[in-house]
Enzyme design. Structure first.
Site, PDB file in Angstrom:
ATOM      1  N   GLU A  69      40.558 -49.783 -18.508  1.00 20.59           N
ATOM      2  CA  GLU A  69      39.318 -50.435 -18.953  1.00 20.59           C
ATOM      3  C   GLU A  69      39.274 -50.640 -20.470  1.00 20.59           C
ATOM      4  OE1 GLU A  69      39.451 -47.886 -16.868  1.00 20.59           O
ATOM      5  OE2 GLU A  69      38.268 -46.181 -17.497  1.00 20.59           O
ATOM      6  N   LYS A  93      41.207 -36.593 -11.229  1.00 20.09           N
ATOM      7  CA  LYS A  93      42.395 -37.201 -10.602  1.00 20.09           C
ATOM      8  C   LYS A  93      43.113 -36.221  -9.678  1.00 20.09           C
ATOM      9  CE  LYS A  93      40.715 -40.318 -12.931  1.00 20.09           C
ATOM     10  NZ  LYS A  93      39.620 -41.052 -12.245  1.00 20.09           N
ATOM     11  N   ASP A 110      40.851 -45.602  -8.330  1.00 18.48           N
ATOM     12  CA  ASP A 110      41.010 -46.044  -9.717  1.00 18.48           C
ATOM     13  C   ASP A 110      42.069 -45.170 -10.412  1.00 18.48           C
ATOM     14  OD1 ASP A 110      38.962 -46.150 -12.738  1.00 18.48           O
ATOM     15  OD2 ASP A 110      40.545 -47.504 -12.041  1.00 18.48           O
ATOM     16  N   ASN A 111      42.676 -45.694 -11.477  1.00 18.36           N
ATOM     17  CA  ASN A 111      43.541 -44.914 -12.376  1.00 18.36           C
ATOM     18  C   ASN A 111      44.834 -44.380 -11.781  1.00 18.36           C
ATOM     19  OD1 ASN A 111      40.396 -43.676 -13.047  1.00 18.36           O
ATOM     20  ND2 ASN A 111      41.447 -44.968 -14.556  1.00 18.36           N
ATOM     21  N   ASP A 117      37.104 -42.147  -8.045  1.00 23.29           N
ATOM     22  CA  ASP A 117      37.156 -42.309  -9.502  1.00 23.29           C
ATOM     23  C   ASP A 117      36.724 -41.030 -10.202  1.00 23.29           C
ATOM     24  OD1 ASP A 117      35.640 -44.553 -11.985  1.00 23.29           O
ATOM     25  OD2 ASP A 117      37.613 -43.574 -11.897  1.00 23.29           O
TER      26      ASP A 117
HETATM   27  O1  611 Z   1      39.280 -38.759 -16.161  1.00 20.62           O
HETATM   28  C1  611 Z   1      38.801 -39.803 -15.736  1.00 20.62           C
HETATM   29  N1  611 Z   1      37.840 -39.803 -14.819  1.00 20.62           N
HETATM   30  C2  611 Z   1      37.330 -38.544 -14.344  1.00 20.62           C
HETATM   31  C3  611 Z   1      35.936 -38.793 -13.907  1.00 20.62           C
HETATM   32  C4  611 Z   1      35.155 -37.816 -13.583  1.00 20.62           C
HETATM   33  C5  611 Z   1      33.774 -38.084 -13.157  1.00 20.62           C
HETATM   34  O2  611 Z   1      33.561 -37.455 -11.918  1.00 20.62           O
HETATM   35  C6  611 Z   1      32.969 -36.187 -12.179  1.00 20.62           C
HETATM   36  S1  611 Z   1      33.983 -34.985 -11.541  1.00 20.62           S
HETATM   37  C7  611 Z   1      33.535 -34.744  -9.921  1.00 20.62           C
HETATM   38  C8  611 Z   1      32.620 -35.546  -9.243  1.00 20.62           C
HETATM   39  C9  611 Z   1      32.343 -35.226  -7.934  1.00 20.62           C
HETATM   40  N2  611 Z   1      32.941 -34.197  -7.308  1.00 20.62           N
HETATM   41  C10 611 Z   1      33.817 -33.438  -7.972  1.00 20.62           C
HETATM   42  C11 611 Z   1      34.133 -33.690  -9.284  1.00 20.62           C
HETATM   43  C12 611 Z   1      32.813 -36.029 -13.654  1.00 20.62           C
HETATM   44  O3  611 Z   1      31.615 -35.344 -13.952  1.00 20.62           O
HETATM   45  C13 611 Z   1      32.796 -37.457 -14.123  1.00 20.62           C
HETATM   46  O4  611 Z   1      31.535 -38.044 -13.991  1.00 20.62           O
HETATM   47  C14 611 Z   1      39.232 -41.102 -16.281  1.00 20.62           C
HETATM   48  C15 611 Z   1      39.958 -41.096 -17.456  1.00 20.62           C
HETATM   49  C16 611 Z   1      40.368 -42.291 -18.008  1.00 20.62           C
HETATM   50  N3  611 Z   1      41.124 -42.270 -19.203  1.00 20.62           N
HETATM   51  O5  611 Z   1      41.540 -43.314 -19.727  1.00 20.62           O
HETATM   52  O6  611 Z   1      41.383 -41.120 -19.730  1.00 20.62           O
HETATM   53  C17 611 Z   1      40.059 -43.519 -17.414  1.00 20.62           C
HETATM   54  C18 611 Z   1      39.328 -43.525 -16.230  1.00 20.62           C
HETATM   55  O7  611 Z   1      39.018 -44.704 -15.596  1.00 20.62           O
HETATM   56  C19 611 Z   1      38.922 -42.332 -15.653  1.00 20.62           C
HETATM   57  O8  611 Z   1      38.243 -42.386 -14.474  1.00 20.62           O
HETATM   58 MG    MG Z   2      38.367 -44.366 -13.603  1.00 23.52          MG
END
Ligand code: 611
Ligand code: MG
Length: 214
Positions: free
Chosen positions: A199, A144, A169-170, A141
């Site tokens: 969500e 992406k 997810d996603n 998650d």
């Molecule tokens: O972009 C999305 N998720 C990216 C999540 C990223 C998470 O993981 C780390 S990156 C990391 C962590 C560890 N290692 C490397 C990088 C970021 O600091 C954040 O905490 C997202 C976007 C939407 N949306 O609707 O736009 C909906 C969702 O459910 C999503 O998950």
């Molecule tokens: Mg997500």
């Protein structure tokens, strides 16, 4: 300088949720995201699918890529049997700081190890740093465009075993096309798509469950 959304989410948890009660932490975050400020937690609808996959698998070692505020960390850890461990990787120190407090509020510190840093660097260190042999369950998650490279890294580092379940997810919104292409066409995985919604919205999204065949 005002507060951030994750800090406002944490404040709602500390104000409204019961300490040591994971279900009330989950309900508080879902209410906050539905009625106050949307946030990118897996949410209640996809969260129920996550719950059913974890419950069926009953994993003793689990990995989460992308902790954010710790919502799915709490969802997973609350279902883990005694003695099992969830390692969750988070890149952003500010998010990690919030997630640590959400996990603590839920009373799940003994089941969760939050590690700060990029998954690409940490995955190759899992065995030596955390004594992990293989993971029974992986929840993807995070960024992406990291789903595919990190899945290949998990394979190369021997962290998957016959039967390991990956749940992503996603896969529709925002979408993970390269990951889906790989995992659905690889003879090393058996995949299934669980249709749901992004969500707290009516937009289509879903989870891809893939079993590693070894
Ligand atoms: O972009 C999305 N998720 C990216 C999540 C990223 C998470 O993981 C780390 S990156 C990391 C962590 C560890 N290692 C490397 C990088 C970021 O600091 C954040 O905490 C997202 C976007 C939407 N949306 O609707 O736009 C909906 C969702 O459910 C999503 O998950
Ligand atoms: Mg997500």
């Amino acid at each position: 300088t005002g507060s951030t959304r994750p800090q406002r989410l944490l404040r709602a948890v500390q104000k409204k949720a019961t300490q040591g009660d994971p279900q009330s932490v989950i309900a508080t975050i879902d209410h906050f995201c539905r009625h106050s400020e949307w946030a990118m937690n897996v949410g209640d609808e996809k969260g129920s699918i996550l719950d059913s996959v974890v419950t069926e698998l009953n994993p003793s070692s689990a990995l989460e890529l992308g902790t954010y505020c710790g919502y799915s960390t709490v969802r997973i850890a609350r279902l883990l049997p005694p003695g099992s461990k969830l390692i969750t990787l988070e890149f952003n120190p500010a998010y990690a700081a919030v997630a640590r407090q959400v996990i603590a509020w839920a009373g799940l510190n003994d089941k969760v190890q939050l590690v700060e840093g990029p998954s690409g660097d940490l995955i190759p260190q899992m065995k030596e740093l955390f004594g992990v042999q293989t993971f029974d369950f992986v929840f993807l998650d995070h960024w992406k465009d990291r789903y595919l490279p990190d899945t290949k890294l998990l394979e190369e580092c021997g962290l998957l075993r016959k039967g390991t379940v990956l749940l992503a997810d996603n896969v529709i919104c925002p979408g993970t096309p390269e990951y889906l292409e790989y995992i659905r066409n690889s003879s090393r995985y058996e995949s299934r798509y669980f249709k749901s919604h992004l969500e707290y919205t009516k937009v289509e999204d879903g989870l891809e469950k893939s079993v590693f065949l070894g």
